[in-house]
Each structure stands twice: as C-alpha cells, then as structure tokens.
Design a protein around this motif. Structure first.
Motif, PDB file in Angstrom:
ATOM      1  N   ARG A  35      49.523 -76.076  16.421  1.00 10.70           N
ATOM      2  CA  ARG A  35      48.743 -74.850  16.351  1.00 10.70           C
ATOM      3  C   ARG A  35      47.385 -74.865  15.522  1.00 10.70           C
ATOM      4  NH1 ARG A  35      48.969 -69.274  13.809  1.00 10.70           N
ATOM      5  NH2 ARG A  35      48.170 -67.938  15.461  1.00 10.70           N
ATOM      6  N   SER A  36      47.489 -75.593  14.484  1.00  9.60           N
ATOM      7  CA  SER A  36      45.896 -76.191  13.790  1.00  9.60           C
ATOM      8  C   SER A  36      45.144 -76.762  14.721  1.00  9.60           C
ATOM      9  CB  SER A  36      46.526 -76.880  12.550  1.00  9.60           C
ATOM     10  OG  SER A  36      47.157 -76.036  11.532  1.00  9.60           O
ATOM     11  N   ASP A  37      45.750 -77.665  15.298  1.00  9.75           N
ATOM     12  CA  ASP A  37      44.884 -78.493  16.250  1.00  9.75           C
ATOM     13  C   ASP A  37      44.145 -77.499  17.392  1.00  9.75           C
ATOM     14  OD1 ASP A  37      45.208 -80.989  15.086  1.00  9.75           O
ATOM     15  OD2 ASP A  37      46.949 -81.732  16.748  1.00  9.75           O
ATOM     16  N   ARG A  38      44.986 -76.617  17.918  1.00  6.45           N
ATOM     17  CA  ARG A  38      44.365 -75.701  18.824  1.00  6.45           C
ATOM     18  C   ARG A  38      43.286 -75.016  18.036  1.00  6.45           C
ATOM     19  NH1 ARG A  38      49.654 -74.178  20.152  1.00  6.45           N
ATOM     20  NH2 ARG A  38      49.194 -72.069  19.169  1.00  6.45           N
ATOM     21  N   MET A  39      43.558 -74.243  17.242  1.00  2.00           N
ATOM     22  CA  MET A  39      42.467 -73.485  16.481  1.00  2.00           C
ATOM     23  C   MET A  39      41.138 -74.269  16.145  1.00  2.00           C
ATOM     24  SD  MET A  39      44.917 -71.326  13.663  1.00  2.00           S
ATOM     25  CE  MET A  39      45.678 -69.978  14.318  1.00  2.00           C
ATOM     26  N   LEU A  40      41.437 -75.854  15.725  1.00  2.00           N
ATOM     27  CA  LEU A  40      40.196 -76.614  15.515  1.00  2.00           C
ATOM     28  C   LEU A  40      39.540 -76.746  16.688  1.00  2.00           C
ATOM     29  CD1 LEU A  40      41.960 -79.240  13.067  1.00  2.00           C
ATOM     30  CD2 LEU A  40      40.172 -77.706  12.471  1.00  2.00           C
ATOM     31  N   ALA A  41      40.294 -76.872  17.804  1.00  2.00           N
ATOM     32  CA  ALA A  41      39.715 -77.034  18.927  1.00  2.00           C
ATOM     33  C   ALA A  41      38.807 -75.860  19.607  1.00  2.00           C
ATOM     34  CB  ALA A  41      40.638 -77.496  20.286  1.00  2.00           C
TER      35      ALA A  41
ATOM     36  N   THR B 213      42.414 -71.276  27.921  1.00  2.00           N
ATOM     37  CA  THR B 213      43.724 -71.624  28.358  1.00  2.00           C
ATOM     38  C   THR B 213      43.514 -72.764  29.140  1.00  2.00           C
ATOM     39  OG1 THR B 213      43.406 -70.064  30.259  1.00  2.00           O
ATOM     40  CG2 THR B 213      44.209 -69.104  28.457  1.00  2.00           C
ATOM     41  N   ARG B 214      42.661 -72.921  30.016  1.00  2.00           N
ATOM     42  CA  ARG B 214      42.500 -74.248  30.671  1.00  2.00           C
ATOM     43  C   ARG B 214      42.260 -75.372  29.743  1.00  2.00           C
ATOM     44  NH1 ARG B 214      38.629 -72.688  33.743  1.00  2.00           N
ATOM     45  NH2 ARG B 214      36.900 -73.711  32.797  1.00  2.00           N
TER      46      ARG B 214
ATOM     47  N   THR C 255      49.393 -67.169  23.918  1.00  2.00           N
ATOM     48  CA  THR C 255      49.062 -68.078  22.933  1.00  2.00           C
ATOM     49  C   THR C 255      47.701 -67.840  22.528  1.00  2.00           C
ATOM     50  OG1 THR C 255      50.961 -69.427  23.684  1.00  2.00           O
ATOM     51  CG2 THR C 255      49.616 -70.473  22.228  1.00  2.00           C
ATOM     52  N   VAL C 256      46.772 -68.233  23.277  1.00  2.00           N
ATOM     53  CA  VAL C 256      45.319 -68.102  22.994  1.00  2.00           C
ATOM     54  C   VAL C 256      44.913 -66.899  22.192  1.00  2.00           C
ATOM     55  CG1 VAL C 256      42.914 -68.269  23.684  1.00  2.00           C
ATOM     56  CG2 VAL C 256      44.670 -69.948  24.737  1.00  2.00           C
ATOM     57  N   ARG C 257      45.488 -65.733  22.830  1.00  2.00           N
ATOM     58  CA  ARG C 257      45.145 -64.471  22.155  1.00  2.00           C
ATOM     59  C   ARG C 257      45.498 -64.301  20.636  1.00  2.00           C
ATOM     60  NH1 ARG C 257      46.550 -62.129  27.361  1.00  2.00           N
ATOM     61  NH2 ARG C 257      44.807 -61.686  28.461  1.00  2.00           N
ATOM     62  N   ARG C 258      46.799 -64.949  20.454  1.00  2.00           N
ATOM     63  CA  ARG C 258      47.303 -64.853  18.985  1.00  2.00           C
ATOM     64  C   ARG C 258      46.377 -65.823  18.127  1.00  2.00           C
ATOM     65  NH1 ARG C 258      52.492 -64.963  21.803  1.00  2.00           N
ATOM     66  NH2 ARG C 258      52.521 -67.116  21.711  1.00  2.00           N
ATOM     67  N   ASP C 259      46.032 -66.840  18.614  1.00  2.00           N
ATOM     68  CA  ASP C 259      45.495 -67.807  17.781  1.00  2.00           C
ATOM     69  C   ASP C 259      43.983 -67.307  17.566  1.00  2.00           C
ATOM     70  OD1 ASP C 259      47.186 -69.844  17.969  1.00  2.00           O
ATOM     71  OD2 ASP C 259      46.270 -71.036  19.532  1.00  2.00           O
TER      72      ASP C 259
ATOM     73  N   THR D 182      35.708 -61.121  21.802  1.00  4.69           N
ATOM     74  CA  THR D 182      34.968 -60.311  22.665  1.00  4.69           C
ATOM     75  C   THR D 182      35.770 -59.933  23.818  1.00  4.69           C
ATOM     76  OG1 THR D 182      34.201 -62.356  23.872  1.00  4.69           O
ATOM     77  CG2 THR D 182      33.124 -61.654  22.183  1.00  4.69           C
ATOM     78  N   HIS D 183      35.346 -59.126  24.633  1.00  2.48           N
ATOM     79  CA  HIS D 183      36.224 -58.666  25.707  1.00  2.48           C
ATOM     80  C   HIS D 183      36.403 -59.974  26.861  1.00  2.48           C
ATOM     81  CE1 HIS D 183      38.006 -56.391  28.989  1.00  2.48           C
ATOM     82  NE2 HIS D 183      37.177 -56.854  29.911  1.00  2.48           N
ATOM     83  N   GLY D 184      37.629 -60.702  26.902  1.00  2.00           N
ATOM     84  CA  GLY D 184      37.700 -61.747  27.509  1.00  2.00           C
ATOM     85  C   GLY D 184      37.484 -62.926  26.845  1.00  2.00           C
ATOM     86  N   GLY D 185      37.393 -63.143  25.692  1.00  2.00           N
ATOM     87  CA  GLY D 185      37.167 -64.284  24.993  1.00  2.00           C
ATOM     88  C   GLY D 185      36.437 -64.571  23.365  1.00  2.00           C
TER      89      GLY D 185
END
Length: 268
Positions: A15-21, A38-39, A47-51, A64-67
């Motif tokens: 999870r931390s790796d995703r946030m850093l990315a 997501t891609r 998962t991305v929304r939670r991060d 933002t709306h959609g990102g």
C-alpha cells in the motif's frame, strides 16, 4: 575502510508503494485520472479511491472528479509514514550493523529522526545500560516503555513530515549533553555536500547533536549516497562512519572514503 556483508533482497509494503507511486505521478501542476491510476497500479478503482482519500487527508494531494491533482503545497520530502516502507529490509540490515558499533556496558547514544535511525533504535532496545537521546517522536514512542533504557526526549516544534522536534528547544537539549555516539539519518550524503536534509531548521538541530558526540555514524540506504539536499547537517570531517548498502554509487563511496570516512557496506 570498506566492509561488505550479506543481506537478503529488500521488499516493501504494497500500500505504501502504491501511494508513493501516486505521488511520483503528481508533479507540480499535474493531474492524473482514476483510469490512469488503476491501469498503472494494477488495482481496482475502489482501492485507488481509498488510497487517494488517505493521501488527501494527509494533505499530499487534492482529489478531483475522476482523479487527483498535486497539492498546492509542493513537497520535496516524502512523509516518514510512507518512507518507512522503502528499502525496508536493507534499512533493517544497515541498522543491525550500525548497532554493532555501539560498545557494551553503560553508554549514551543520540538518535536523529528518520526511518533507518528508527530501525537502529529498535535493535538497541534490548541493550542494558543505554541512555538514548532523541528528537524523533516515533523513536521515543518505540523505546520509551523499555525499563532497561533511559530515554531522553528533546523539546521543540514537531515537523509534520518527519515527526521530529526541531528548533531552539531541541538544540538546547543537545547542547546541554555529551554522548558517545550520534546515529544520524540523512536525506543525502556526498563527498561534496556532506550530510544533508530538506529542512534548514532540522539541519541546525541535528548539527547540535553532531557537535556534542564523540563519534558520528551516518546510516543511509544506497539511494541517499551522492545526493545533495537543501541544508547541511554535518561536514564529512564530522562523520566517522557511514553504513550503507551495495546499491550505493561505488565511485561516490570511494570519494567519501578518500575524505576520511570509514564506510561499511551491507550487500543487497
């Protein structure tokens, strides 16, 4: 002197790796869409929304709306709660080797903030007769309950990115004591720049620690070697030992050795 030791390959928390990315994609002024995230990350949109929600709560981005888009406050320093997952096993091995440099018996150690220095504190936590002085809240909380240790916490203003107490109160604490060894974390160490960090107030605080230590040991994973950041904490002439890993630039390590620093390299 250069010493090489065996260490298994490091892994990190997903999870931390995703946030850093995500943060790496959000350069100043940049916006990234949920579809792109997501891609790129290979996870679900939920998962991305939670991060993103967690990162926004920490003030690291704006949804933002959609990102998401970069926060108005540009950060050059990764928060310590995310840095904890980077090069984790390498940092643990560096910490174990650095802890071996601390003599047995009654002894005093100063430990700065940082994820690698926090690992050193964890290794030292079982040692008897140690007095540990620190300005890092995370380190103090990790070891304060140990009855075998005397833990001294400085005062000061707490930095939100590093959870370090800095400023005049912290400097006064370090100026009032003398320790056998200072364990110094760093955002960069090089032959040209010495040991550096992102924040000038933190640098002054850590320099007070360095100036009142008989020996200074810098702990830094290989990504920090050869890097120069804003504020100098210590000249190389003030550093006695650097403990790092084999991902460090060998040419830069040679220059650091030539400047009179003993370099210990653990293998990854």
């Amino acid at each position: 002197m250069t010493v090489t030791e065996d260490v298994p390959r490091a892994t990190s928390r997903k999870r931390s790796d995703r946030m850093l990315a995500v943060l790496a994609l959000l350069e100043p002024g940049a916006t990234v869409t949920l579809t792109e995230l997501t891609r790129t990350l290979g996870v679900s949109s939920a998962t991305v929304r939670r991060d993103l929600a967690d990162l926004e709560e920490q003030g690291l981005l704006v949804r933002t709306h959609g990102g998401a888009r970069a926060s108005a406050a540009v950060r050059t320093e990764v928060p310590v709660r995310l840095r904890d997952s980077q090069f984790r096993l390498a940092k643990q091995r560096i910490a174990r080797r650095a802890a071996e440099l601390i003599p047995t018996g009654p002894y005093s150690v100063a430990i700065s903030g940082g994820t690698t220095t926090a690992e050193v504190a964890k290794v030292l936590a079982n040692r008897p007769d140690l007095a540990i002085v620190t300005n890092a809240l995370t380190t103090a909380m990790e070891i304060a309950s140990r009855p075998n240790l005397k833990v001294i916490m400085t005062g000061g203003v707490v930095r939100s990115t590093s959870f370090e107490a800095v400023g005049v109160l912290a400097e006064n604490t370090f100026n009032a004591i003398n320790v056998g060894t200072a364990i110094l974390g760093t955002d960069g160490i090089s032959a040209a720049g010495g040991a550096t960090t992102h924040d000038e107030t933190e640098a002054r605080t850590n320099n007070a620690m360095v100036c009142h230590a008989q020996r200074v040991v810098v702990v830094a994973d290989g990504s920090k070697v050869g890097r120069v950041t804003l504020a100098k904490m210590a000249d190389l002439s003030q550093v006695h030992v650097l403990v790092t890993d084999t991902t460090a630039d060998p040419d830069e390590l040679a220059r650091i050795v030539a400047a009179g620093v003993d370099v210990i390299v653990v293998e990854v």
